[in-house]
Design a protein around this motif. Structure first.
Motif, PDB file in Angstrom:
ATOM      1  N   ILE A   1      63.771  54.441 108.955  1.00  0.00           N
ATOM      2  CA  ILE A   1      63.582  53.544 107.955  1.00  0.00           C
ATOM      3  C   ILE A   1      64.472  53.657 106.713  1.00  0.00           C
ATOM      4  O   ILE A   1      64.663  54.815 106.269  1.00  0.00           O
ATOM      5  CB  ILE A   1      62.099  53.785 107.242  1.00  0.00           C
ATOM      6  N   LEU A   2      65.455  52.952 106.434  1.00  0.00           N
ATOM      7  CA  LEU A   2      66.233  53.098 105.166  1.00  0.00           C
ATOM      8  C   LEU A   2      65.564  53.079 104.036  1.00  0.00           C
ATOM      9  O   LEU A   2      64.586  52.495 103.815  1.00  0.00           O
ATOM     10  CB  LEU A   2      67.238  51.864 104.979  1.00  0.00           C
ATOM     11  N   PHE A   3      65.700  54.169 103.328  1.00  0.00           N
ATOM     12  CA  PHE A   3      64.866  54.606 102.069  1.00  0.00           C
ATOM     13  C   PHE A   3      65.648  55.345 101.073  1.00  0.00           C
ATOM     14  O   PHE A   3      66.305  56.453 101.329  1.00  0.00           O
ATOM     15  CB  PHE A   3      63.854  55.550 102.754  1.00  0.00           C
ATOM     16  N   SER A   4      65.729  54.444  99.798  1.00  0.00           N
ATOM     17  CA  SER A   4      66.513  55.002  98.996  1.00  0.00           C
ATOM     18  C   SER A   4      65.443  55.327  97.780  1.00  0.00           C
ATOM     19  O   SER A   4      65.888  56.075  96.637  1.00  0.00           O
ATOM     20  CB  SER A   4      67.130  53.906  98.223  1.00  0.00           C
ATOM     21  N   GLY A   5      64.258  55.059  97.846  1.00  0.00           N
ATOM     22  CA  GLY A   5      63.361  55.150  96.812  1.00  0.00           C
ATOM     23  C   GLY A   5      63.109  54.052  95.824  1.00  0.00           C
ATOM     24  O   GLY A   5      62.340  54.190  95.064  1.00  0.00           O
ATOM     25  N   GLY A   6      63.901  52.998  95.904  1.00  0.00           N
ATOM     26  CA  GLY A   6      63.955  51.861  95.261  1.00  0.00           C
ATOM     27  C   GLY A   6      62.758  51.026  95.806  1.00  0.00           C
ATOM     28  O   GLY A   6      61.808  51.278  96.597  1.00  0.00           O
ATOM     29  N   LYS A   7      62.497  49.786  94.911  1.00  0.00           N
ATOM     30  CA  LYS A   7      61.367  48.894  95.107  1.00  0.00           C
ATOM     31  C   LYS A   7      61.101  48.335  96.657  1.00  0.00           C
ATOM     32  O   LYS A   7      60.046  48.537  97.133  1.00  0.00           O
ATOM     33  CB  LYS A   7      61.378  47.573  94.362  1.00  0.00           C
ATOM     34  N   ASP A   8      62.413  47.893  97.146  1.00  0.00           N
ATOM     35  CA  ASP A   8      62.225  47.460  98.483  1.00  0.00           C
ATOM     36  C   ASP A   8      61.914  48.744  99.614  1.00  0.00           C
ATOM     37  O   ASP A   8      61.075  48.244 100.617  1.00  0.00           O
ATOM     38  CB  ASP A   8      63.641  46.988  98.970  1.00  0.00           C
ATOM     39  N   SER A   9      62.465  49.868  99.411  1.00  0.00           N
ATOM     40  CA  SER A   9      62.224  50.863 100.266  1.00  0.00           C
ATOM     41  C   SER A   9      60.486  51.325 100.296  1.00  0.00           C
ATOM     42  O   SER A   9      60.077  51.936 101.196  1.00  0.00           O
ATOM     43  CB  SER A   9      63.078  52.238 100.064  1.00  0.00           C
ATOM     44  N   ILE A  10      60.101  51.177  99.096  1.00  0.00           N
ATOM     45  CA  ILE A  10      58.756  51.728  98.747  1.00  0.00           C
ATOM     46  C   ILE A  10      57.561  50.518  99.491  1.00  0.00           C
ATOM     47  O   ILE A  10      57.079  51.222 100.212  1.00  0.00           O
ATOM     48  CB  ILE A  10      58.486  51.731  97.314  1.00  0.00           C
ATOM     49  N   VAL A  11      58.100  49.435  99.726  1.00  0.00           N
ATOM     50  CA  VAL A  11      57.183  48.232 100.215  1.00  0.00           C
ATOM     51  C   VAL A  11      57.276  48.651 101.706  1.00  0.00           C
ATOM     52  O   VAL A  11      56.272  48.737 102.491  1.00  0.00           O
ATOM     53  CB  VAL A  11      57.704  47.172  99.866  1.00  0.00           C
TER      54      VAL A  11
END
Length: 111
Positions: free
Chosen positions: A36-46
């Motif tokens: 899962i691409l995950f940066s910690g931003g809003k889209d990643s959190i969802v």
């Protein structure tokens, strides 16, 4: 005897969530090493929230991958790391600058 009928309304958002959960489960079943691409931003959190719902009560069977462009707010990175630690997940960080430095990635000449 009287039977009460319940009416269940499925909203468009409910349907989208259900479809997303289905996709997560299919990916887990079909691929060897999904991330899962995950940066910690809003889209990643969802995305992480949906993945957690898809596999609850078990853990998320995916590694998280952050493609670090070097343009991150320190608070977001701190949040990213806290979420990963809190949930006991694996995080891989791929730094764009490292890929440029060793020749695996070249900047476009047109900017």
């Amino acid at each position: 005897m009287r039977v009460a009928h319940m009416s269940i309304t499925v909203t468009e958002l409910d349907a989208l969530e259900s479809e997303s959960i289905f996709v997560f489960r299919e990916v887990a079943a079909e691929f060897e090493r999904p991330v899962i691409l995950f940066s910690g931003g809003k889209d990643s959190i969802v995305m992480l929230h949906l993945a957690r719902k898809a596999f609850s009560p078990a853990g998320v069977p995916f590694t998280l991958l952050h493609v670090d462009t070097g343009h991150n707010f320190p608070e977001v990175l701190a949040y990213r790391d806290a979420v990963v630690e809190q949930l006991g997940l694996k995080l891989e960080v791929a730094k764009v600058e490292d890929y440029i430095a060793d020749g695996r990635l070249r900047e476009r000449t047109d900017g």
